[in-house]
Design a protein around this motif. Structure first.
Motif, mmCIF file in Angstrom:
data_model
loop_
_atom_site.group_PDB
_atom_site.id
_atom_site.type_symbol
_atom_site.label_atom_id
_atom_site.label_comp_id
_atom_site.label_asym_id
_atom_site.label_seq_id
_atom_site.Cartn_x
_atom_site.Cartn_y
_atom_site.Cartn_z
ATOM 1 N N HIS A 96 10.878 16.832 4.115
ATOM 2 C CA HIS A 96 11.432 15.582 4.639
ATOM 3 C C HIS A 96 11.400 15.566 6.167
ATOM 4 O O HIS A 96 11.507 16.591 6.821
ATOM 5 N N GLY A 97 11.250 14.378 6.716
ATOM 6 C CA GLY A 97 11.404 14.185 8.157
ATOM 7 C C GLY A 97 10.196 14.553 8.981
ATOM 8 O O GLY A 97 10.332 15.066 10.100
ATOM 9 N N LEU A 98 8.999 14.256 8.495
ATOM 10 C CA LEU A 98 7.780 14.703 9.164
ATOM 11 C C LEU A 98 7.401 13.874 10.389
ATOM 12 O O LEU A 98 6.611 14.327 11.213
ATOM 13 N N GLY A 99 7.895 12.667 10.521
ATOM 14 C CA GLY A 99 7.498 11.840 11.665
ATOM 15 C C GLY A 99 6.015 11.517 11.610
ATOM 16 O O GLY A 99 5.509 10.981 10.625
ATOM 17 N N THR A 100 5.280 11.904 12.666
ATOM 18 C CA THR A 100 3.828 11.725 12.647
ATOM 19 C C THR A 100 3.146 12.745 11.757
ATOM 20 O O THR A 100 1.983 12.582 11.395
ATOM 21 N N ALA A 101 3.856 13.843 11.438
ATOM 22 C CA ALA A 101 3.338 14.983 10.664
ATOM 23 C C ALA A 101 2.298 15.777 11.447
ATOM 24 O O ALA A 101 1.544 16.561 10.872
ATOM 25 N N THR A 102 2.270 15.588 12.756
ATOM 26 C CA THR A 102 1.350 16.301 13.641
ATOM 27 C C THR A 102 2.157 17.014 14.724
ATOM 28 O O THR A 102 3.391 16.984 14.726
ATOM 29 N N GLU B 13 0.872 -1.174 0.000
ATOM 30 C CA GLU B 13 0.000 0.000 0.000
ATOM 31 C C GLU B 13 0.906 1.220 0.000
ATOM 32 O O GLU B 13 1.766 1.366 0.872
ATOM 33 N N PHE B 14 0.723 2.099 -0.980
ATOM 34 C CA PHE B 14 1.612 3.248 -1.164
ATOM 35 C C PHE B 14 0.795 4.531 -1.215
ATOM 36 O O PHE B 14 -0.187 4.632 -1.933
ATOM 37 N N HIS B 15 1.248 5.535 -0.443
ATOM 38 C CA HIS B 15 0.602 6.845 -0.434
ATOM 39 C C HIS B 15 1.636 7.918 -0.753
ATOM 40 O O HIS B 15 2.671 8.013 -0.081
ATOM 41 N N LEU B 16 1.349 8.723 -1.778
ATOM 42 C CA LEU B 16 2.202 9.835 -2.169
ATOM 43 C C LEU B 16 1.437 11.134 -1.922
ATOM 44 O O LEU B 16 0.418 11.395 -2.561
ATOM 45 N N PHE B 17 1.947 11.923 -0.982
ATOM 46 C CA PHE B 17 1.296 13.187 -0.647
ATOM 47 C C PHE B 17 1.968 14.326 -1.417
ATOM 48 O O PHE B 17 3.200 14.371 -1.520
ATOM 49 N N PRO B 18 1.194 15.266 -1.946
ATOM 50 C CA PRO B 18 1.775 16.314 -2.791
ATOM 51 C C PRO B 18 2.616 17.323 -2.011
ATOM 52 O O PRO B 18 3.563 17.892 -2.557
ATOM 53 N N LYS B 19 2.280 17.579 -0.754
ATOM 54 C CA LYS B 19 2.971 18.593 0.042
ATOM 55 C C LYS B 19 3.693 17.939 1.212
ATOM 56 O O LYS B 19 3.292 16.880 1.706
ATOM 57 N N GLY C 94 9.164 24.963 14.820
ATOM 58 C CA GLY C 94 7.813 24.920 14.289
ATOM 59 C C GLY C 94 7.611 23.992 13.111
ATOM 60 O O GLY C 94 6.479 23.803 12.651
ATOM 61 N N ARG C 95 8.691 23.373 12.617
ATOM 62 C CA ARG C 95 8.569 22.469 11.477
ATOM 63 C C ARG C 95 8.100 21.091 11.946
ATOM 64 O O ARG C 95 8.220 20.739 13.091
ATOM 65 N N GLY C 96 7.554 20.330 11.005
ATOM 66 C CA GLY C 96 7.174 18.957 11.315
ATOM 67 C C GLY C 96 5.685 18.691 11.291
ATOM 68 O O GLY C 96 5.261 17.579 11.597
ATOM 69 N N VAL C 97 4.888 19.702 10.956
ATOM 70 C CA VAL C 97 3.439 19.521 10.904
ATOM 71 C C VAL C 97 2.964 19.721 9.465
ATOM 72 O O VAL C 97 3.251 20.741 8.845
ATOM 73 N N GLN C 98 2.277 18.722 8.933
ATOM 74 C CA GLN C 98 1.669 18.824 7.610
ATOM 75 C C GLN C 98 0.345 18.080 7.686
ATOM 76 O O GLN C 98 0.311 16.853 7.776
ATOM 77 N N VAL C 99 -0.731 18.839 7.701
ATOM 78 C CA VAL C 99 -2.046 18.292 8.045
ATOM 79 C C VAL C 99 -2.421 17.113 7.155
ATOM 80 O O VAL C 99 -2.872 16.065 7.649
ATOM 81 N N CYS D 238 -0.540 15.036 5.430
ATOM 82 C CA CYS D 238 0.301 13.864 5.694
ATOM 83 C C CYS D 238 -0.026 13.225 7.045
ATOM 84 O O CYS D 238 0.219 12.027 7.227
ATOM 85 N N GLY D 239 -0.571 14.015 7.966
ATOM 86 C CA GLY D 239 -0.870 13.490 9.290
ATOM 87 C C GLY D 239 -1.843 12.334 9.294
ATOM 88 O O GLY D 239 -1.916 11.581 10.279
ATOM 89 N N GLN D 240 -2.573 12.146 8.208
ATOM 90 C CA GLN D 240 -3.530 11.038 8.149
ATOM 91 C C GLN D 240 -2.858 9.686 7.932
ATOM 92 O O GLN D 240 -3.509 8.641 7.995
ATOM 93 N N TRP D 241 -1.530 9.679 7.690
ATOM 94 C CA TRP D 241 -0.880 8.413 7.355
ATOM 95 C C TRP D 241 -0.998 7.398 8.481
ATOM 96 O O TRP D 241 -1.091 6.191 8.221
ATOM 97 N N MET D 242 -1.045 7.855 9.729
ATOM 98 C CA MET D 242 -1.113 6.898 10.832
ATOM 99 C C MET D 242 -2.506 6.274 10.961
ATOM 100 O O MET D 242 -2.632 5.119 11.383
#
Length: 278
Positions: free
Chosen positions: A237-243, A228-234, A251-256, A258-262
């Motif tokens: 690198h290094g987002l972790g949970t993205a939340t 299962e592969f998900h490619l997010f447009p935005k 302040g970096r590391g949040v991308q709403v 991408c946060g749905q990946w978990m």
């Protein structure tokens, strides 16, 4: 919660790697004797360090899902080069299975997760778990090392055109031989032994190009390995949970998006693991 810091052993030798457990207690009030899936987390860091933003936040989320989690703080340069981290990760897979009764782990639902260079490490274990040489070094059977699935976040995969140069420099050190680079270029080594895979990446990743994941997904499909592969447009690198759990002090590391990946990976685990075809 059972939170321990456990030295990682290779045979009788203690390494400087440590396994940090985030296990549900076996509460008689809640889940007396319940066996839970367990996710071994390998943070990224270019084989130069292990990132905090790709460790505890993920463990907390996996616990929220009802799973056990464990973070491997593996050895990095300058103290270690290949195959040190690889052996340590494989040894942790063995440890989780050996202690499945003690820690109430479902031994058919032990997964390995990795981000960036940690994704390369996780995929190395998924690629070579069946090696008789590895089993001999660890004093185990290959089945004791086998991941039931792998979860890869924007992973380093290829030593080819789209390589992350610093990761391979740190991993191999002075061992930059063509045959070793080929062995560590994981899209070239996918086989029927590779476990089911969940993988995600971002199109904007400028540190580890998305071609790393695309090459790997193509190799998995060619080998008949479910993916299962998900490619997010935005997303950088290094987002972790993205939340907020992975937000850095700048302040970096949040991308709403991408946060749905978990949430997506929880559905994948619940519906695809264990691997009944193994």
């Amino acid at each position: 919660m059972v939170h321990e810091i456990i030295p990682v052993m290779i045979g009788e030798e203690e390494t400087n790697a440590r396994l940090y457990t985030y296990f549900w207690s076996n509460s008689k009030e809640l889940y007396d004797g319940r066996r839970r899936p367990c996710v071994l987390i390998c943070p990224g860091g270019g084989y130069a360090m292990t990132s905090d933003r790709e460790g505890e936040g993920l463990a907390v989320r996996f616990m929220e899902m009802g799973y056990h989690a464990a973070i491997l703080r593996y050895s990095t340069v300058p103290e270690a080069v290949f195959p040190d981290a690889f052996l340590q990760a494989a040894a942790c897979m063995k440890m989780l299975r050996e202690c499945a009764d003690k820690w109430f782990i479902d031994s058919e639902r032990i997964l390995i997760q990795g981000s960036s260079a940690g994704g390369h490490l996780a995929a190395m274990v998924s690629t070579y778990w069946h090696s008789p040489e590895l089993a001999k070094i660890l004093g185990a059977t290959p089945e004791m090392i086998r991941p039931n699935g792998q979860i890869l976040s924007y992973p380093v995969i290829t030593a080819g055109t789209f390589r992350n140069e610093s990761s391979f420099k740190n991993l191999l050190g002075s061992q930059a031989e063509e045959s070793l680079e080929e062995a560590c270029s994981l899209e070239l080594n996918v086989s029927e032994y590779t476990p089911k895979t969940f993988i995600w990446h971002t199109y904007e990743d400028s540190s580890v190009p998305v071609q790393n994941s695309l090459l790997y997904v193509n190799a998995l499909v060619k080998a008949g390995v479910p993916v299962e592969f998900h490619l997010f447009p935005k997303g950088h690198h290094g987002l972790g949970t993205a939340t907020d759990l992975s937000r850095s002090k700048d302040g970096r590391g949040v991308q709403v998006q991408c946060g749905q990946w978990m949430d997506l990976v929880k559905a994948w685990i619940d519906h695809n693991i264990p691997d009944d075809e193994a």
